[in-house]
Design an enzyme around this catalytic site. Structure first.
Site: not given
Length: 357
Positions: A221-223, A225, A306
């Site tokens: 997961l994105d930082t 998110t 992303h």
């Protein structure tokens, strides 16, 4: 006076004479007279006489005469002693035994318990270890024909399985028979999706430091998110869940600012052109609207970096906040941010069913 004196002396004489008569009667007809101490003889040799030491507690304690050796105890049984065996007799007996068992080298030992020759573990024990309840509860699952082993429904008790090879299912869902662990973490924003971070930032490994086995994350997961990320030590399951071949769907809720056109969902489903190719959503809907603020739900099976942020930004709606609410059948529910929970057996079975395990 003389007559009286002679009477007294005669009385004493009669008394002694009476005593002598008793001794003579006892010596002649009754028990033998007990010898006086000075008359006793202590014969401790092999040819001891009847005047030797008495057998009993005192004699055994004294060992016969004072300072003499103890008498050897005679063997019981009609006064006869056991004959000593010769070396020749022992040699012949040993030779006979050797000849008797010469052809019986491979002796099968008896089983220590019924079914000891069988391999594997009892099915109810495997189910109990996997978390399906007590052994009695697992036996009831078998009686209800809800358990399968290698595609065959098992109804009899005592069935043995090999947890390393056999496939066990309950209600059609695969059972993790080995010591695997499965967790769902509601990752907060700002946490890096790695188990360790060389820069010292907060990472996923900080939430599982007290686990005995080493876990690793399923996908990323994105930082910034938030939401569901899975942690496990089942390597094959983690690999398949992230492989494009199986197309496991992920659901996100994004906060964007509108107004948004009615055909936004259609555009996302038809595909958005990105620098690395088209990206298509499997599902889109508006969850909530407050003025110009929209919460929209996007479901897709792709896992490019992303991907949701880039798709919405390319459509003209940058994302302010993004939360992953589901990874396949595992949903976020009311799990709070930063909380780690163990997946249930049903959830594990559903995950394995998604990737044909």
């Amino acid at each position: 006076m003389r007559s009286s004196g002679s009477g007294k002396s005669g009385g004493r004489g009669n008394h002694r004479g009476a005593g002598n008569d008793r001794d003579q009667k006892q010596g002649g007809q009754g028990r033998p007279r007990k010898p006086r101490p000075e008359e006793r003889r202590y014969d401790v040799g092999p040819g001891g006489t009847q005047d030797g030491p008495k057998s009993g507690r005192g004699a055994s304690a004294r060992g016969g005469a004072k300072g003499g050796p103890k008498q050897a105890q005679q063997p019981r049984g009609r006064g006869r002693s056991a004959p000593a065996t010769s070396r020749e007799y022992d040699a012949r007996a040993e030779e006979r035994n050797r000849e008797r068992y010469a052809g019986k080298k491979d002796i099968k030992l008896p089983k220590t318990f019924p079914g000891a020759e069988q391999e594997g573990e009892r099915l109810q024990k495997v189910l109990a270890r996997a978390g399906y309840g007590s052994r009695r509860a697992c036996e009831e699952l078998i009686e209800q024909a809800r358990v399968e082993v290698n595609g065959e429904i098992v109804t009899e008790q005592g069935r043995r399985v090999d947890p390393e090879k056999d496939e066990v299912r309950v209600d059609g869902l695969t059972v993790a028979t080995q010591s695997y662990q499965f967790f769902s973490l509601n990752k907060p924003a700002g946490v890096v999706s790695t188990m360790e971070d060389p820069e010292g930032r907060q990472c996923l490994g900080d939430y599982v430091t007290n686990r005995e086995t080493r876990l690793f994350h399923v996908g990323r997961l994105d930082t910034e998110t938030e939401g569901v990320i899975l942690l496990t030590n089942h390597g094959e399951l983690a690999h398949r869940l992230t492989h494009p071949k199986y197309g496991v769907k992920k659901t996100y809720v994004a906060h964007i600012v509108g107004p948004i056109p009615r055909d936004l969902g259609k555009r996302l489903k038809d595909g958005i052109q990105l620098e690395d190719g088209y990206a298509r959503a499997d599902h889109f809907r508006v969850v909530e609207q407050t003025g110009k603020n929209y919460l929209v739900e996007v479901t897709l099976h792709e896992g490019r970096k992303h991907i949701v942020r880039r798709m919405l930004a390319e459509a003209g709606f940058p994302v302010d906040k993004l939360v992953r609410t589901a990874f396949g059948p595992i949903t976020l529910g009311d799990q709070k941010s930063g909380w780690l929970r163990r997946l249930s057996n049903t959830e594990v079975g559903m995950l394995m069913g998604e990737v044909d395990l």
